[in-house]
Design a protein around this motif. Sequence first.
Motif, PDB file in Angstrom:
ATOM      1  N   ALA A 134       0.804  -1.226   0.000  1.00 31.04           N
ATOM      2  CA  ALA A 134       0.000   0.000   0.000  1.00 31.04           C
ATOM      3  C   ALA A 134       0.831   1.267   0.000  1.00 31.04           C
ATOM      4  O   ALA A 134       0.350   2.311  -0.442  1.00 31.04           O
ATOM      5  N   GLN A 135       2.081   1.221   0.484  1.00 28.61           N
ATOM      6  CA  GLN A 135       2.894   2.436   0.535  1.00 28.61           C
ATOM      7  C   GLN A 135       3.592   2.733  -0.789  1.00 28.61           C
ATOM      8  O   GLN A 135       4.210   3.783  -0.944  1.00 28.61           O
ATOM      9  N   LEU A 136       3.513   1.830  -1.747  1.00 31.35           N
ATOM     10  CA  LEU A 136       4.136   2.083  -3.044  1.00 31.35           C
ATOM     11  C   LEU A 136       3.343   3.128  -3.817  1.00 31.35           C
ATOM     12  O   LEU A 136       2.116   3.200  -3.700  1.00 31.35           O
ATOM     13  N   PRO A 137       4.008   3.949  -4.618  1.00 25.74           N
ATOM     14  CA  PRO A 137       3.289   4.955  -5.414  1.00 25.74           C
ATOM     15  C   PRO A 137       2.299   4.294  -6.368  1.00 25.74           C
ATOM     16  O   PRO A 137       2.583   3.244  -6.955  1.00 25.74           O
ATOM     17  N   GLY A 138       1.123   4.887  -6.497  1.00 25.78           N
ATOM     18  CA  GLY A 138       0.130   4.393  -7.436  1.00 25.78           C
ATOM     19  C   GLY A 138      -0.682   3.218  -6.954  1.00 25.78           C
ATOM     20  O   GLY A 138      -1.574   2.740  -7.663  1.00 25.78           O
ATOM     21  N   VAL A 139      -0.413   2.721  -5.742  1.00 23.23           N
ATOM     22  CA  VAL A 139      -1.126   1.568  -5.199  1.00 23.23           C
ATOM     23  C   VAL A 139      -2.181   2.052  -4.215  1.00 23.23           C
ATOM     24  O   VAL A 139      -1.896   2.844  -3.320  1.00 23.23           O
TER      25      VAL A 139
END
Length: 829
Positions: A134-139
């Motif tokens: 969830a902390q990844l960009p775009g997720v």
Amino acid sequence: MMRFLTISPARKTIPTSSRRLLAGGSLFLFTLSPLPAALSAAHAAQPASTPAPGSAPGSAPGSAAPHAHASAAHRRAAARPAARRAAPAATRAARNEDVSIVATRGVSHDTEQVVTRAAIERMVGGTNPLKSLAQLPGVSFSSSDALGLDTWGASIYLRGYFMDQLGVTLDGVPLNDQSYGSVNGLNILTAVIPDDLGRESVSQGAGAVNLPSNSNLGGTMQFFTDDPADHIGGKVSQGFGSYAMYRTYARFDSGRLNASGTKFFASYARDYEGKYQGGGSDFMQQADGKLVQPIGHDSSISAFFNWSDSAVWGYSDKSLEILNKLGWRVESFYPNYAAAYATAAGTYLPPGWDQITGQDPKTVAFYDAGQHTVDYLGGLNLDFALTDRLRWRTTFYGHSDTSYLTYGDPNTPSATGAPLSEEVWQPRQQRMGFDTALQYRLGNHTIETGVWYENNIQTSGQYWYNEPLLGQGAPVETVGPYDVYGPAFQQSYNFAWTTNTVQYHLMDTWRPLHNLTVHAGFKTLAVTTSGGSDYNNPDVTGVDSLPNGSLSTVGAFLPHVSANWRFLPGHELYFDLAENMRSYVVGASGAGGYSASPWSVQDQPTFKQLQHTLRPERDWVYLVGYRYTSKRIIASLDGYHSDISHKLISASVGTLNNPVASVIDTHSATMNGVDAGLTLVPVRGLSIFNTVSYNHATYGQNVLAGQQYYPLAGKKMVGYPEFMYKTSAIYTYGPAQVHFDANYYSKREFSYLNDTHIPGYWLANAGARYRFGSYGAMKNITMDFNVYNLFNAKYIAMMGENGFPMSGDYQSLERGAVREYFGTVTAQF
């Protein structure tokens, strides 16, 4: 929860529904001081310890990825760095601990993003592995419960693509569609115990051509289990938390059993969490096993097995009207059978329920709802170095799923005379397949070709079971058994399909310069599904015939081209261009939900029409990105564009209580977006990262639904926030570590015509860890404390679980979990 045509109330509908469109490569492994020389050498020898554009999906964790183009000698050196083996045991342990403490994500290359074991461990034990992304960009990840155990209320998007449009693998085994009730795959939550995962790799976009998937349209996620340890030992973990949460995990590692290096691990996990409102609980048991057999110095065989059994009570679905008139705490009646009984009989409604006008008030919530699923998954990975230049990788796998998806139906009386019954969908699937590839290194080229084949036998039936007269026995529970008062007294339909998938790929990874890598290749995908309804009860379904017939998805040439240029130390440019295609979703009538299945339409004539007019979804994905990496700063910027052809939607029109679900070809859609990330290490022990994501996705044409035209052109896509901001801080001081993260999600469109939407919200979490060291036989004793939803925000998590409305309101929203506290004690031996 809603009626699908005249077939049945569908509270628990059964949706069955590059590489790298988008790389937000801002999140990496970084250390607060230079890596030890041996570890640095290992990373240099295998710069893609994660699968890269061209990596074989069956590659074992830690193996050199093909795009590194290391010689066989280099691969052997990377696999067994002598300096590290020669180091004293205490030094090795210190190094491992240091890396695990400071690792934020992982070493990212190209458009690959890596989540390491250290990041996974910051989650509460047993949390859905999708949440660790969830902390990844775009997720965008959301769930109705804090741990994400209820798959009905959990969802994930990768830059606008839903979880039934992604390619997902576990140790090379294709998991396909991740959505609830799918008969074309397996959710990662029930495929592996999260504690046994070694790393996760996300490649956002059209997907690598060698990754096996018939559901991938917009991104890939690869999960890898840890190898067994070289020394005998194990791990135990005990968790406690709010609402009677109780979790136990135990693992045993055999160590090297002989001179050839044979080793295995076996593990077991038991998860329990009570609902934060209403009665019921989420309960899951899982067992994992993995065996690794090295062969020679550069080959191996590994086998993986998982069993899972989950029994979950779900939360009631909400509509905007329910939230506005009745508030956030409306919930199912369980365990108050008398109240549910009276409400179904029409003699009692909870206060305020009679104010609900968009539907039958007694369907605001039911006696109970949930699911019981049992899965078996097994895989065998063969990785053979046939020569110094030729490598052969093969994965064989099998998967069996048995599910019961249920709710207490207040509109169908039992044969016993009770005014309600237990409605149960019974989807099944049995998948078997293999994925094999040959890889040949010729000069600066690595050429790979391979074939993936899968056979899937799928069924889905709908049944009603008796509930007792009031006071004459305990009611049937949503997790079963269901035949307490006899066999099913009514069946509406049964569907049976056979799906065969064949995928061929050919690709070349070329390194004309030491700092330039170019990937080019294509895949051919052919998927045929035959079958449909083999039983129909017109008295229940209201139609003479239900859908039956075959549909094929064929893409003869789906190309992919990408390049990565490390033009200066720490500076990296990359681009990605690919076309992809998704096969048709398999789902039964009355089970449309958020998946647009041609077999879920109301009757055979409608299906026959779709056979001649429907086209499979395809898209072109374009990406360009830049990344800068230094000791104190990691920065990235990506821009992407996607053209989608024949995007299918499952739209609900009509009233809340009697909607008509339609499978609609929107013909065209576009997505444009930007991801930016910045990671800072201002002082030793402190890391701070921030990401900003913007996505503008719109439909291209007006559509016809329910014999009415809807002005869909230019309207934003539903369910995904246009803007996201994420921030996180991690501070480590000696054996102590604290972390804080906060995410902002902007408003999400609810109806296709954008006349209703869900407001934006902030969600914050915090946690702390302390390492006590070793005491006697127990080693690395660690205590964790985590707080979910730190500020107790009220927000909508899952949306569209019953489908999205074409316009207006619909009972298809799930509340997000309240603030909860969790503690875990872990020790090794």
